[in-house]
Design a protein around this motif. Structure first.
Motif, short mmCIF file in Angstrom:
data_model
loop_
_atom_site.label_atom_id
_atom_site.label_comp_id
_atom_site.label_asym_id
_atom_site.label_seq_id
_atom_site.Cartn_x
_atom_site.Cartn_y
_atom_site.Cartn_z
N TYR A 165 -14.64 3.61 8.14
CA TYR A 165 -14.01 4.42 7.11
C TYR A 165 -13.20 5.53 7.76
O TYR A 165 -13.77 6.32 8.48
CB TYR A 165 -15.02 5.04 6.14
CG TYR A 165 -14.29 5.61 4.94
CD1 TYR A 165 -13.92 4.77 3.89
CD2 TYR A 165 -13.92 6.93 4.89
CE1 TYR A 165 -13.20 5.26 2.81
CE2 TYR A 165 -13.20 7.43 3.81
CZ TYR A 165 -12.85 6.58 2.78
OH TYR A 165 -12.13 7.07 1.72
N PRO A 166 -11.90 5.60 7.52
CA PRO A 166 -11.20 4.58 6.75
C PRO A 166 -11.17 3.23 7.49
O PRO A 166 -11.33 3.20 8.71
CB PRO A 166 -9.79 5.14 6.59
CG PRO A 166 -9.64 6.16 7.67
CD PRO A 166 -11.02 6.66 7.99
N GLU B 177 -3.23 3.58 1.04
CA GLU B 177 -4.12 3.13 -0.03
C GLU B 177 -3.53 1.87 -0.63
O GLU B 177 -2.39 1.89 -1.12
CB GLU B 177 -4.23 4.21 -1.10
CG GLU B 177 -5.09 3.78 -2.27
CD GLU B 177 -5.14 4.83 -3.38
OE1 GLU B 177 -6.10 4.79 -4.15
OE2 GLU B 177 -4.23 5.67 -3.48
N LEU C 2 -0.53 7.58 2.34
CA LEU C 2 -1.22 8.83 2.00
C LEU C 2 -0.92 9.91 3.04
O LEU C 2 -0.76 11.08 2.71
CB LEU C 2 -2.73 8.61 1.92
CG LEU C 2 -3.21 7.58 0.89
CD1 LEU C 2 -4.71 7.40 1.01
CD2 LEU C 2 -2.83 8.02 -0.51
N LEU D 173 -7.82 -3.63 -1.68
CA LEU D 173 -8.42 -2.48 -2.36
C LEU D 173 -9.91 -2.73 -2.62
O LEU D 173 -10.70 -1.80 -2.67
CB LEU D 173 -7.69 -2.18 -3.67
CG LEU D 173 -8.05 -0.88 -4.39
CD1 LEU D 173 -7.86 0.33 -3.48
CD2 LEU D 173 -7.22 -0.72 -5.65
N ALA E 97 0.84 -1.19 0.00
CA ALA E 97 0.00 0.00 0.00
C ALA E 97 0.87 1.24 0.00
O ALA E 97 1.99 1.22 0.52
CB ALA E 97 -0.91 0.00 1.23
N ASP F 48 -10.52 1.78 0.06
CA ASP F 48 -9.49 2.54 -0.64
C ASP F 48 -8.55 3.25 0.33
O ASP F 48 -7.49 3.73 -0.07
CB ASP F 48 -10.10 3.54 -1.63
CG ASP F 48 -10.96 4.60 -0.94
OD1 ASP F 48 -11.36 4.41 0.22
OD2 ASP F 48 -11.23 5.63 -1.59
N GLN F 49 -8.95 3.30 1.61
CA GLN F 49 -8.07 3.88 2.63
C GLN F 49 -8.13 3.01 3.88
O GLN F 49 -9.22 2.63 4.32
CB GLN F 49 -8.49 5.31 2.99
CG GLN F 49 -8.31 6.29 1.85
CD GLN F 49 -8.59 7.72 2.26
OE1 GLN F 49 -8.95 8.00 3.41
NE2 GLN F 49 -8.42 8.63 1.33
#
Length: 79
Positions: free
Chosen positions: A64-65, A19, A9, A27, A6, A31-32
């Motif tokens: 989330y994340p 990510e 970010l 994924l 990953a 996405d995070q």
């Protein structure tokens, strides 16, 4: 154990926001993902944009994340 790669970010206090790279199963989940800074390979020091290889227990928290709590190893594999 499960291993994935990953891109970093953000680097926060005590964890990385990453990510998952294109094509990784993680994924499909998120996405995070936040990863705690534990069991880190001491060198080199990770920076935003670096690619990490993360080994963990396979469990991803559905938030989330998303969150991975049980990390066995983290190392920088690219930038």
């Amino acid at each position: 154990t499960v291993t994935f790669q990953a891109t970093i970010l953000e680097i926060q206090d005590g964890y990385y926001l990453v990510e998952p790279i294109e094509g990784s199963a993680e994924l499909n989940s998120a996405d995070q993902i936040t990863i705690p800074m534990i069991n880190m390979n001491p060198s080199p020091e990770p920076e935003v944009g670096d690619v990490l290889e993360i080994e963990y227990d396979g469990s991803i928290a559905e938030s989330y994340p998303a969150q991975i709590a049980n990390v066995y190893s983290i190392r920088v594999v690219g930038s």
